[in-house]
Design a protein around this motif. Sequence first.
Motif, PDB file in Angstrom:
ATOM      1  N   VAL A  15       0.820  -1.202   0.000  1.00 45.16           N
ATOM      2  CA  VAL A  15       0.000   0.000   0.000  1.00 45.16           C
ATOM      3  C   VAL A  15       0.853   1.250   0.000  1.00 45.16           C
ATOM      4  N   LEU A  16       2.013   1.201   0.653  1.00 50.92           N
ATOM      5  CA  LEU A  16       2.799   2.404   0.868  1.00 50.92           C
ATOM      6  C   LEU A  16       3.998   2.535  -0.062  1.00 50.92           C
ATOM      7  N   ILE A  17       4.119   1.651  -1.041  1.00 45.11           N
ATOM      8  CA  ILE A  17       5.300   1.659  -1.894  1.00 45.11           C
ATOM      9  C   ILE A  17       5.457   2.953  -2.673  1.00 45.11           C
ATOM     10  N   ALA A  18       4.341   3.580  -3.005  1.00 44.18           N
ATOM     11  CA  ALA A  18       4.419   4.782  -3.832  1.00 44.18           C
ATOM     12  C   ALA A  18       4.193   6.029  -2.998  1.00 44.18           C
ATOM     13  N   GLY A  19       4.782   6.054  -1.822  1.00 38.83           N
ATOM     14  CA  GLY A  19       4.546   7.151  -0.885  1.00 38.83           C
ATOM     15  C   GLY A  19       4.761   8.510  -1.494  1.00 38.83           C
ATOM     16  N   ALA A  20       5.830   8.659  -2.248  1.00 39.31           N
ATOM     17  CA  ALA A  20       6.074   9.960  -2.879  1.00 39.31           C
ATOM     18  C   ALA A  20       5.974   9.794  -4.385  1.00 39.31           C
ATOM     19  N   TYR A  21       5.037   8.951  -4.789  1.00 39.98           N
ATOM     20  CA  TYR A  21       4.944   8.565  -6.179  1.00 39.98           C
ATOM     21  C   TYR A  21       4.419   9.710  -7.035  1.00 39.98           C
ATOM     22  N   GLU A  38       0.205  -0.895  -9.133  1.00 42.58           N
ATOM     23  CA  GLU A  38       1.460  -1.345  -8.536  1.00 42.58           C
ATOM     24  C   GLU A  38       1.208  -2.045  -7.207  1.00 42.58           C
ATOM     25  N   VAL A  39       0.220  -1.549  -6.465  1.00 44.23           N
ATOM     26  CA  VAL A  39      -0.162  -2.206  -5.215  1.00 44.23           C
ATOM     27  C   VAL A  39      -0.599  -3.637  -5.500  1.00 44.23           C
ATOM     28  N   LYS A  40      -1.412  -3.816  -6.524  1.00 47.42           N
ATOM     29  CA  LYS A  40      -1.914  -5.150  -6.864  1.00 47.42           C
ATOM     30  C   LYS A  40      -0.790  -6.076  -7.310  1.00 47.42           C
ATOM     31  N   GLY A  84      -3.470  -9.028  -4.437  1.00 44.21           N
ATOM     32  CA  GLY A  84      -3.631  -9.129  -5.885  1.00 44.21           C
ATOM     33  C   GLY A  84      -5.080  -9.137  -6.327  1.00 44.21           C
ATOM     34  N   LYS A  85      -5.999  -9.467  -5.412  1.00 44.99           N
ATOM     35  CA  LYS A  85      -7.420  -9.540  -5.749  1.00 44.99           C
ATOM     36  C   LYS A  85      -8.147  -8.214  -5.508  1.00 44.99           C
ATOM     37  N   LEU A  86      -7.426  -7.191  -5.055  1.00 47.28           N
ATOM     38  CA  LEU A  86      -8.038  -5.889  -4.806  1.00 47.28           C
ATOM     39  C   LEU A  86      -8.620  -5.317  -6.099  1.00 47.28           C
ATOM     40  N   THR A  87      -9.850  -4.821  -6.028  1.00 50.13           N
ATOM     41  CA  THR A  87     -10.467  -4.133  -7.164  1.00 50.13           C
ATOM     42  C   THR A  87     -10.840  -2.721  -6.739  1.00 50.13           C
ATOM     43  N   TYR A  88     -10.987  -1.834  -7.711  1.00 49.96           N
ATOM     44  CA  TYR A  88     -11.257  -0.440  -7.368  1.00 49.96           C
ATOM     45  C   TYR A  88     -12.001   0.273  -8.488  1.00 49.96           C
ATOM     46  N   THR A  89     -12.695   1.335  -8.106  1.00 52.99           N
ATOM     47  CA  THR A  89     -13.357   2.222  -9.056  1.00 52.99           C
ATOM     48  C   THR A  89     -13.053   3.662  -8.657  1.00 52.99           C
ATOM     49  N   ILE A  90     -12.555   4.455  -9.591  1.00 51.36           N
ATOM     50  CA  ILE A  90     -12.295   5.866  -9.323  1.00 51.36           C
ATOM     51  C   ILE A  90     -13.593   6.638  -9.560  1.00 51.36           C
ATOM     52  N   ASN A  91     -14.120   7.229  -8.494  1.00 53.95           N
ATOM     53  CA  ASN A  91     -15.410   7.914  -8.567  1.00 53.95           C
ATOM     54  C   ASN A  91     -15.310   9.339  -9.079  1.00 53.95           C
ATOM     55  N   SER A  92     -14.329  10.077  -8.569  1.00 52.52           N
ATOM     56  CA  SER A  92     -14.264  11.494  -8.926  1.00 52.52           C
ATOM     57  C   SER A  92     -12.879  12.052  -8.634  1.00 52.52           C
ATOM     58  N   GLU A  93     -12.626  13.215  -9.186  1.00 49.86           N
ATOM     59  CA  GLU A  93     -11.359  13.925  -8.991  1.00 49.86           C
ATOM     60  C   GLU A  93     -11.653  15.396  -8.752  1.00 49.86           C
ATOM     61  N   LYS A  94     -10.965  15.967  -7.755  1.00 49.74           N
ATOM     62  CA  LYS A  94     -11.128  17.396  -7.476  1.00 49.74           C
ATOM     63  C   LYS A  94      -9.757  18.014  -7.276  1.00 49.74           C
ATOM     64  N   ILE A  95      -9.467  19.040  -8.055  1.00 45.55           N
ATOM     65  CA  ILE A  95      -8.176  19.726  -7.981  1.00 45.55           C
ATOM     66  C   ILE A  95      -8.384  21.129  -7.440  1.00 45.55           C
ATOM     67  N   ASP A  96      -7.568  21.489  -6.452  1.00 45.40           N
ATOM     68  CA  ASP A  96      -7.621  22.832  -5.871  1.00 45.40           C
ATOM     69  C   ASP A  96      -6.187  23.336  -5.747  1.00 45.40           C
ATOM     70  N   LEU A 186      -7.476   1.259   1.781  1.00 49.97           N
ATOM     71  CA  LEU A 186      -6.965   0.130   1.015  1.00 49.97           C
ATOM     72  C   LEU A 186      -6.876  -1.177   1.814  1.00 49.97           C
ATOM     73  N   LEU A 187      -6.688  -1.088   3.123  1.00 48.15           N
ATOM     74  CA  LEU A 187      -6.536  -2.303   3.921  1.00 48.15           C
ATOM     75  C   LEU A 187      -7.607  -2.480   4.978  1.00 48.15           C
TER      76      LEU A 187
END
Length: 343
Positions: A15-21, A38-40, A84-96, A186-187
């Motif tokens: 989960v934390l591999i891309a801390g400063a990714y 990459e987490v998967k 490896g079985k983790l699935t996900y859906t990106i719902n939205s993005e907000k930039i400020d 994530l966990l």
Amino acid sequence: MKKLKKAISIMLLFVLIAGAYGCGSKSPSNVVKTYLEEVKQGKNGDFTELLDNSLDSAEKTNKSNIKESKLSDESAKKITDAMGKLTYTINSEKIDGDSAIVNVKVNGPDMSKVLGEFMQKAISAAFSKAFSGDKMSEEENNKLAEDILSDCLDNITNTERTGDISLKKSNGEWKINNDDSLKKLLLGIDGSIFSGQNSSDTNTTKEIKEMTLNEPFAVETKSGNYTLTIEGAKVTDKRNQFSNKDVKKVVFLNYSYANESFGKTTGTDLLINQSAFQVLDDEGNVLDTYPAFDDNRNAKDTPMGGKCSGAVAYALTTDSSNLNVTFIRNGSEKIAKIKVPIN
């Protein structure tokens, strides 16, 4: 308490591999997508302060005194397969400006249940060993702990969770913030699982204070002081086209905060976002956040002397008349609570 530390390490490593990714000019959503892939895949990376703090807390919680050794290949494979079985859906993005929030729904392993079961069984085994009078060698202790952990991993289940992944832009690149919200999303690991106290603290219960609507609540910390004001809860007609949540209503929890002296010695800005609140309806249901945003109330990193307002949207599946809000620090420390009428 090496085994529990190694057990969590294997999971949080992914989960934390891309801390400063960061990924060049990629959008925040694309950065999150690449990160989750990459987490998967279980790629390795450096551990962060978040991981160290979590493992130290877990170490203090386990009182089984079972000696532990290197995590077996069998247990490591079970953890890798689960991620490896983790699935996900990106719902939205907000930039400020240089901050962004990507709301994500995941279906992944609930490690809080695994770790809770492991600690419970380890303590039970320690008591049984003590009463039997049989002394076990270090090797036997190690084998016992490994068997307990392996059995717990056989019972690992997936749960669905929705939450925000926050990012910051640095040198033109979006980077994911490794915080407690990310770990919980994530966990399924909530800091409260490690809220056990040392034996010297077992008779001490910290009071959870009552907050008053629209009155600043003073918070004093080692890093400085600030105030938090809960300003109300309002129903909104906003709906997110990417969300498939079946809700009766969506409610914004409105709040503001003022940084009096927080970060005076460390230079750290103050940020109070959705991870600082645990919210229940009148029936006691823990509410999920909902991917809706109030453009006029954006929580931001706030320097000393500054103030900011924020709003978090929650999905209600009942006709609750109130939001029962608990203010939390450091992922698990409950500071204050308030019942907020929904308008």
